[in-house]
Design a protein around this motif. Structure first.
Motif, PDB file in Angstrom:
ATOM      1  N   MET A   1      56.877 -73.810  -6.045  1.00  0.00           N
ATOM      2  CA  MET A   1      57.037 -72.466  -6.631  1.00  0.00           C
ATOM      3  C   MET A   1      57.450 -72.598  -8.084  1.00  0.00           C
ATOM      4  SD  MET A   1      59.224 -69.249  -5.202  1.00  0.00           S
ATOM      5  CE  MET A   1      60.708 -70.206  -4.968  1.00  0.00           C
ATOM      6  N   HIS A   2      56.777 -71.853  -8.919  1.00  0.00           N
ATOM      7  CA  HIS A   2      57.005 -71.927 -10.368  1.00  0.00           C
ATOM      8  C   HIS A   2      58.349 -71.309 -10.711  1.00  0.00           C
ATOM      9  CE1 HIS A   2      56.240 -72.166 -14.560  1.00  0.00           C
ATOM     10  NE2 HIS A   2      56.161 -70.862 -14.734  1.00  0.00           N
ATOM     11  N   LYS A   3      59.241 -72.085 -11.329  1.00  0.00           N
ATOM     12  CA  LYS A   3      60.580 -71.611 -11.630  1.00  0.00           C
ATOM     13  C   LYS A   3      60.877 -71.553 -13.115  1.00  0.00           C
ATOM     14  CE  LYS A   3      62.443 -71.122  -7.541  1.00  0.00           C
ATOM     15  NZ  LYS A   3      63.027 -69.893  -7.054  1.00  0.00           N
ATOM     16  N   ALA A   4      60.009 -72.114 -13.927  1.00  0.00           N
ATOM     17  CA  ALA A   4      60.308 -72.190 -15.355  1.00  0.00           C
ATOM     18  C   ALA A   4      59.856 -70.937 -16.083  1.00  0.00           C
ATOM     19  CB  ALA A   4      59.617 -73.421 -15.965  1.00  0.00           C
ATOM     20  N   ASN A   5      60.341 -70.786 -17.333  1.00  0.00           N
ATOM     21  CA  ASN A   5      59.804 -69.716 -18.166  1.00  0.00           C
ATOM     22  C   ASN A   5      58.305 -69.940 -18.318  1.00  0.00           C
ATOM     23  OD1 ASN A   5      62.462 -69.168 -18.461  1.00  0.00           O
ATOM     24  ND2 ASN A   5      62.607 -69.852 -20.578  1.00  0.00           N
ATOM     25  N   GLY A   6      57.501 -68.888 -18.220  1.00  0.00           N
ATOM     26  CA  GLY A   6      56.080 -69.126 -18.377  1.00  0.00           C
ATOM     27  C   GLY A   6      55.233 -67.937 -18.024  1.00  0.00           C
ATOM     28  N   GLN A   7      53.966 -68.205 -17.764  1.00  0.00           N
ATOM     29  CA  GLN A   7      52.975 -67.155 -17.565  1.00  0.00           C
ATOM     30  C   GLN A   7      52.751 -66.927 -16.075  1.00  0.00           C
ATOM     31  OE1 GLN A   7      51.967 -65.835 -20.530  1.00  0.00           O
ATOM     32  NE2 GLN A   7      53.430 -67.318 -21.306  1.00  0.00           N
ATOM     33  N   LEU A   8      52.358 -65.711 -15.720  1.00  0.00           N
ATOM     34  CA  LEU A   8      51.949 -65.406 -14.359  1.00  0.00           C
ATOM     35  C   LEU A   8      50.498 -65.818 -14.165  1.00  0.00           C
ATOM     36  CD1 LEU A   8      53.382 -61.794 -14.022  1.00  0.00           C
ATOM     37  CD2 LEU A   8      54.334 -63.884 -13.088  1.00  0.00           C
ATOM     38  N   ASN A   9      50.209 -66.394 -13.015  1.00  0.00           N
ATOM     39  CA  ASN A   9      48.822 -66.683 -12.681  1.00  0.00           C
ATOM     40  C   ASN A   9      48.164 -65.414 -12.141  1.00  0.00           C
ATOM     41  OD1 ASN A   9      48.948 -69.439 -13.300  1.00  0.00           O
ATOM     42  ND2 ASN A   9      49.951 -69.861 -11.338  1.00  0.00           N
ATOM     43  N   LYS A  10      46.865 -65.266 -12.384  1.00  0.00           N
ATOM     44  CA  LYS A  10      46.194 -64.045 -11.954  1.00  0.00           C
ATOM     45  C   LYS A  10      46.227 -63.873 -10.440  1.00  0.00           C
ATOM     46  CE  LYS A  10      43.314 -63.296 -15.980  1.00  0.00           C
ATOM     47  NZ  LYS A  10      41.982 -63.010 -16.506  1.00  0.00           N
ATOM     48  N   TRP A  11      46.195 -64.982  -9.699  1.00  0.00           N
ATOM     49  CA  TRP A  11      46.252 -64.836  -8.245  1.00  0.00           C
ATOM     50  C   TRP A  11      47.595 -64.287  -7.817  1.00  0.00           C
ATOM     51  CZ3 TRP A  11      49.949 -67.189  -5.295  1.00  0.00           C
ATOM     52  CH2 TRP A  11      50.647 -68.262  -5.869  1.00  0.00           C
TER      53      TRP A  11
ATOM     54  N   LEU B   1      72.112 -71.601 -14.520  1.00  0.00           N
ATOM     55  CA  LEU B   1      72.621 -70.303 -14.946  1.00  0.00           C
ATOM     56  C   LEU B   1      71.487 -69.406 -15.459  1.00  0.00           C
ATOM     57  CD1 LEU B   1      75.246 -68.609 -15.555  1.00  0.00           C
ATOM     58  CD2 LEU B   1      75.173 -69.610 -17.849  1.00  0.00           C
ATOM     59  N   VAL B   2      71.520 -68.134 -15.053  1.00  0.00           N
ATOM     60  CA  VAL B   2      70.535 -67.152 -15.511  1.00  0.00           C
ATOM     61  C   VAL B   2      71.162 -66.203 -16.525  1.00  0.00           C
ATOM     62  CG1 VAL B   2      69.006 -65.265 -14.815  1.00  0.00           C
ATOM     63  CG2 VAL B   2      69.223 -67.301 -13.372  1.00  0.00           C
ATOM     64  N   ASN B   3      72.320 -65.651 -16.212  1.00  0.00           N
ATOM     65  CA  ASN B   3      73.007 -64.813 -17.192  1.00  0.00           C
ATOM     66  C   ASN B   3      74.498 -64.740 -16.916  1.00  0.00           C
ATOM     67  OD1 ASN B   3      73.522 -62.636 -15.314  1.00  0.00           O
ATOM     68  ND2 ASN B   3      71.451 -61.892 -15.645  1.00  0.00           N
ATOM     69  N   LEU B   4      75.230 -64.226 -17.898  1.00  0.00           N
ATOM     70  CA  LEU B   4      76.670 -64.016 -17.785  1.00  0.00           C
ATOM     71  C   LEU B   4      76.910 -62.521 -17.935  1.00  0.00           C
ATOM     72  CD1 LEU B   4      76.141 -66.765 -19.676  1.00  0.00           C
ATOM     73  CD2 LEU B   4      78.596 -66.939 -19.399  1.00  0.00           C
ATOM     74  N   GLN B   5      77.783 -61.984 -17.099  1.00  0.00           N
ATOM     75  CA  GLN B   5      78.049 -60.557 -17.090  1.00  0.00           C
ATOM     76  C   GLN B   5      79.551 -60.321 -17.064  1.00  0.00           C
ATOM     77  OE1 GLN B   5      75.884 -58.957 -13.668  1.00  0.00           O
ATOM     78  NE2 GLN B   5      74.326 -60.537 -13.930  1.00  0.00           N
TER      79      GLN B   5
ATOM     80  N   GLU C   1      70.292 -70.957  -7.093  1.00  0.00           N
ATOM     81  CA  GLU C   1      70.524 -72.224  -6.394  1.00  0.00           C
ATOM     82  C   GLU C   1      69.585 -72.312  -5.206  1.00  0.00           C
ATOM     83  OE1 GLU C   1      74.648 -72.887  -5.480  1.00  0.00           O
ATOM     84  OE2 GLU C   1      75.342 -72.017  -7.357  1.00  0.00           O
ATOM     85  N   ASP C   2      68.686 -73.309  -5.244  1.00  0.00           N
ATOM     86  CA  ASP C   2      67.680 -73.498  -4.181  1.00  0.00           C
ATOM     87  C   ASP C   2      66.885 -72.218  -3.933  1.00  0.00           C
ATOM     88  OD1 ASP C   2      68.500 -76.158  -3.774  1.00  0.00           O
ATOM     89  OD2 ASP C   2      70.118 -75.498  -2.449  1.00  0.00           O
ATOM     90  N   GLY C   3      66.522 -71.546  -5.035  1.00  0.00           N
ATOM     91  CA  GLY C   3      65.707 -70.350  -4.933  1.00  0.00           C
ATOM     92  C   GLY C   3      66.466 -69.092  -4.562  1.00  0.00           C
ATOM     93  N   VAL C   4      67.788 -69.197  -4.399  1.00  0.00           N
ATOM     94  CA  VAL C   4      68.605 -68.053  -3.992  1.00  0.00           C
ATOM     95  C   VAL C   4      69.494 -67.629  -5.147  1.00  0.00           C
ATOM     96  CG1 VAL C   4      70.372 -67.212  -2.381  1.00  0.00           C
ATOM     97  CG2 VAL C   4      68.585 -68.793  -1.589  1.00  0.00           C
ATOM     98  N   GLU C   5      69.535 -66.326  -5.424  1.00  0.00           N
ATOM     99  CA  GLU C   5      70.399 -65.791  -6.470  1.00  0.00           C
ATOM    100  C   GLU C   5      71.822 -65.637  -5.933  1.00  0.00           C
ATOM    101  OE1 GLU C   5      70.881 -61.373  -7.590  1.00  0.00           O
ATOM    102  OE2 GLU C   5      69.310 -62.099  -8.926  1.00  0.00           O
TER     103      GLU C   5
END
Length: 304
Positions: A1-11, A178-182, A132-136
């Motif tokens: 599963m694509h986890k990095a910053n990037g583009q969406l695939n059309k599929w 880390l994704v963000n700080l709030q 973490e392991d795909g879980v927020e």
């Protein structure tokens, strides 16, 4: 599963156009709180059923929201949404049906330790969001809890969300995930915090807003973590003749309004949001967003 910053695939987009190639489609994205939802943050059942009918008839609709997927699904339920959801103010683009994160905008490591120290040294109640392991998972500090944070946590738990943890030491977290700080605090505390955060380079996106019961909320994330950037990724997968139409009410919606083809503010929006919009419609509590979509569907909208 694509986890990095990037583009969406059309599929991954799985767009369903009725009428074949060359037919224009309106692509609708709405903010949730203060825009699509009513005054208590709910989507009433009859409004949800109106949306369901529109989606089943081929209308392309999704949401761009500060909520996470659990909080989004608490209101949208089992709606057949095929467009990616822009969640957590653009931190992720997510497949609504599977929950798969198509794009994750991780927090830049430049100045990371300095920014963490700003949060830990503030008079607010900080919380850090990680994947973490795909879980927020959201972490908050036992040592910096205020009433606003406790209310926020209880609200999340009332929706059945269990990935909100209180720990003693935030400094030991795996910050490469880390994704963000709030932070939650009173108005003066949050404005003081954001004033410091805005001194950091432009690689970061900073938001502050009034939330509920006099408590304010601040967020800092990657510059790519914005509703506007999420829309631009979606646009890359559309036909040139398609129109992106967005609805919003608050300051974090303004960049999204600026990149859309047609920008719409609800009547209860802040004055600066109305000023940034092409069109102002009725109030969120009256189902104005759904009214507009029903009236226009895939008609080309021209601003005169």
């Amino acid at each position: 599963m694509h986890k990095a910053n990037g583009q969406l695939n059309k599929w991954q987009m799985k767009l369903c156009y009725y009428g074949g190639g060359g037919i224009m489609a309106n692509i609708y994205y709405s903010d949730m709180d203060g825009t699509l939802l009513n005054a208590v943050g709910r989507l009433e059942s009859h409004q949800r059923e109106r949306l369901r009918r529109l989606l089943l008839e081929g209308v392309q609709f999704s949401v761009a929201t500060g909520r996470n997927m659990h909080m989004i699904r608490s209101e949208l339920k089992d709606l057949p949404i095929v467009l990616p959801v822009i969640e957590n103010n653009g931190s992720y683009l997510t497949d609504y049906q599977t929950g798969e994160k198509l794009v994750v905008n991780y927090f830049p490591h430049d100045h990371l330790r300095e920014i963490i120290n700003v949060f830990m040294g503030s008079s607010t109640s900080p919380m850090f969001l990680l994947i973490e392991d795909g879980v927020e998972i959201t972490y908050a500090s036992n040592n910096q809890l205020n009433e606003g944070m406790l209310q926020f946590r209880e609200f999340r738990r009332s929706l059945g969300e269990e990935t909100f943890e209180l720990i003693d030491d935030l400094s030991g977290l795996p910050f490469h995930q880390l994704v963000n700080l709030q932070a939650v605090g009173r108005e003066d505390e949050i404005l003081e915090l954001t004033k410091i955060l805005e001194t950091f380079p432009e690689r970061y996106e900073v938001h502050a807003m009034n939330t509920y019961d006099g408590w304010w909320y601040a967020n800092i994330a990657s510059h790519d973590s914005s509703k506007a950037h999420g829309l631009e990724l979606v646009r890359q997968q559309l036909k040139p003749e398609d129109q992106i139409i967005v609805f919003g009410d608050n300051v974090n919606d303004i960049p999204m309004l600026k990149v859309a083809d047609i920008s719409i503010a609800v009547n209860n929006a802040l004055p600066m949001v109305k000023q940034a919009a092409d069109i102002v419609i009725g109030n969120h509590g009256d189902g104005a967003v759904i009214d507009f979509i029903e009236q226009h569907r895939d008609k080309k909208i021209v601003i005169k």
